[in-house]
Enzyme design. Structure first.
Site, PDB file in Angstrom:
ATOM      1  N   ALA A   2       0.852  -1.187   0.000  1.00 39.15           N
ATOM      2  CA  ALA A   2       0.000   0.000   0.000  1.00 39.15           C
ATOM      3  C   ALA A   2       0.886   1.233   0.000  1.00 39.15           C
ATOM      4  O   ALA A   2       1.637   1.459   0.952  1.00 39.15           O
ATOM      5  CB  ALA A   2      -0.909  -0.012   1.225  1.00 39.15           C
ATOM      6  N   SER A   4       1.019   5.196  -0.095  1.00 39.41           N
ATOM      7  CA  SER A   4       0.271   6.443   0.068  1.00 39.41           C
ATOM      8  C   SER A   4       0.985   7.632  -0.553  1.00 39.41           C
ATOM      9  O   SER A   4       0.395   8.699  -0.714  1.00 39.41           O
ATOM     10  CB  SER A   4       0.060   6.721   1.553  1.00 39.41           C
ATOM     11  OG  SER A   4       1.318   6.999   2.179  1.00 39.41           O
ATOM     12  N   GLY A   5       2.267   7.466  -0.877  1.00 43.25           N
ATOM     13  CA  GLY A   5       3.067   8.596  -1.334  1.00 43.25           C
ATOM     14  C   GLY A   5       3.883   9.212  -0.222  1.00 43.25           C
ATOM     15  O   GLY A   5       4.678  10.116  -0.456  1.00 43.25           O
ATOM     16  N   VAL A   7       6.502   8.947   3.336  1.00 46.32           N
ATOM     17  CA  VAL A   7       7.807   8.351   3.606  1.00 46.32           C
ATOM     18  C   VAL A   7       7.677   6.972   4.253  1.00 46.32           C
ATOM     19  O   VAL A   7       8.518   6.090   4.019  1.00 46.32           O
ATOM     20  CB  VAL A   7       8.660   9.293   4.488  1.00 46.32           C
ATOM     21  CG1 VAL A   7       8.035   9.484   5.872  1.00 46.32           C
ATOM     22  CG2 VAL A   7      10.084   8.786   4.622  1.00 46.32           C
ATOM     23  N   CYS A  97     -11.299   2.938   7.658  1.00 46.92           N
ATOM     24  CA  CYS A  97     -10.493   2.841   6.445  1.00 46.92           C
ATOM     25  C   CYS A  97      -9.592   1.610   6.500  1.00 46.92           C
ATOM     26  O   CYS A  97      -9.473   0.864   5.514  1.00 46.92           O
ATOM     27  CB  CYS A  97      -9.671   4.104   6.259  1.00 46.92           C
ATOM     28  SG  CYS A  97      -8.719   4.143   4.717  1.00 46.92           S
ATOM     29  N   GLY A 121       2.723   0.857   5.750  1.00 47.44           N
ATOM     30  CA  GLY A 121       3.701   1.588   6.535  1.00 47.44           C
ATOM     31  C   GLY A 121       3.262   1.854   7.959  1.00 47.44           C
ATOM     32  O   GLY A 121       3.790   2.750   8.622  1.00 47.44           O
ATOM     33  N   CYS A 193      -8.297  12.900   5.787  1.00 49.66           N
ATOM     34  CA  CYS A 193      -7.966  13.176   4.385  1.00 49.66           C
ATOM     35  C   CYS A 193      -9.081  13.919   3.657  1.00 49.66           C
ATOM     36  O   CYS A 193      -8.802  14.774   2.815  1.00 49.66           O
ATOM     37  CB  CYS A 193      -7.603  11.883   3.661  1.00 49.66           C
ATOM     38  SG  CYS A 193      -8.914  10.628   3.611  1.00 49.66           S
TER      39      CYS A 193
END
Length: 354
Positions: A2, A4-5, A7, A97, A121, A193
């Site tokens: 997964a 997310s973009g 770090v 989620c 992460g 989000c």
């Protein structure tokens, strides 16, 4: 994987590929600009994140996909979030989620792709003991995310990897910087989000298409104290932003959607020792035969509190705390621990009177 973009997921992907795993990066598209109250002309933040994730995947030699899960996200996360607030609860949408998207729909997609595991992460650990899997806290207590993962079951734990569970955030950023990732210093997301400005009431208005209706503030003695802006603007324990001028400080003690009132009282009225949870989820799959002593959190960043958990038959559990707890809030999760092991949890909606 997964992706997310951010770090954390990028570093987790590097750790897995370095260990010789074949990884596929997957970014979930969960909402649109309109859902988040952003201008149509502005590039959606989720697209920017997807580009960051794709860049990391290219550097690691991984395939990268974007999955559009916006319909299920709206149905399983956004709409229940709004409905809970409108019913006087204060939910944590990250729990939903994780339950329905990351370890629900994404795990299903992983199986279609022929993957053995979903990796994220998250700062948490999974340990196999005999034939069972345990969900455990991260070694870095300041980053531990086990609280929002309590709804995982044995099947999900068996097919999940948390590569960051034994690392600190400083170590994670160092690994990302050494790998040359563009997001090595990217700040962590702090807000929900789909409510990036922190205005939950506005987000609820966008989801429901309705505006909050003003109503009455009343005291615990039934006395009218003033008018409120709509119950979605308040949560149990709140005392700032009430817009009242009262001789004594008053706190939100109860939110009553049935008559659109908010009950205010002294801080002492916020404390209770017992919490009844009607449908507790035991990660191990079995209800204990006897009461057990453990520790519980009633909100994400709350320090764990000593508690006696009494199974009541079926899935109901009565939590009896050693010390009275402040502002027990319907909609928040009660999560039970035995040391560093998560035993399970439940969304708290029902509390008996003292």
């Amino acid at each position: 994987m997964a992706m997310s973009g951010g770090v954390d997921s990028s570093t987790a992907a590097k750790l897995l590929t370095d260990a010789g795993n074949e990884c596929i990066g997957c970014t979930m598209k969960l909402f649109s600009n309109d859902d988040a109250g952003l201008e149509r002309s502005r590039t959606c933040c989720s697209l920017e994140d997807a580009e960051d994730a794709a860049g990391v995947c290219r550097r690691l030699g991984m395939r990268h996909y974007v999955f559009n899960f916006s319909d299920v996200f709206r149905k399983r996360v956004m709409e229940p979030f709004a409905a809970d607030y409108c019913s006087g609860c204060t939910p944590n949408p990250c729990i939903a989620c994780n339950r329905f998207l990351k370890f629900g729909r994404l795990l299903e997609r992983a199986e279609v792709l022929g993957c053995s595991h979903v990796a994220t992460g998250h700062y948490a650990r999974i340990e196999r003991r005999g034939g069972r899997f345990l969900l455990k806290k991260a070694l870095d207590a300041s980053k531990d995310q086990s609280y929002v993962l309590y709804a995982m079951d044995q099947r999900q734990l068996a097919h999940t990897l948390f590569p960051l569970g034994e690392l600190t955030k400083t170590q994670v950023r160092r690994i990302a910087a050494q790998a040359g990732f563009v997001n090595a210093e990217k700040p962590d997301s702090q807000d929900i989000c789909f409510a990036p400005d922190g205005d939950y009431a506005a987000a609820i208005g966008r989801i429901t298409g309705r505006q909050a209706q003003p109503g009455d503030f009343i005291g615990t003695d039934g006395r009218l104290l003033g008018r409120h802006r709509g119950i979605v603007h308040y949560t149990v324990g709140q005392h700032r932003g009430l817009g009242l001028s009262l001789p004594e400080k008053r706190f939100v003690c109860r939110i009553c959607p049935e008559d659109n009132t908010v009950v205010l009282g002294p801080e002492a009225a916020l404390y209770r020792r017992t919490v009844l949870v009607p449908a507790f989820h035991w990660i191990g799959g079995e209800v204990p035969a006897q009461p057990l002593h453990g520790q519980a959190r009633l909100r994400y960043r709350q320090p764990e509190q000593p508690v006696l958990a009494q199974p009541l038959g079926g899935q109901a559990v009565l939590l009896y705390f050693d010390r009275p707890q402040r502002a027990v809030t319907p909609g928040q999760a009660a999560v039970l621990y035995d040391g560093d092991t998560v035993l399970g949890g439940v969304i708290g909606r029902e509390q008996p009177p003292e």
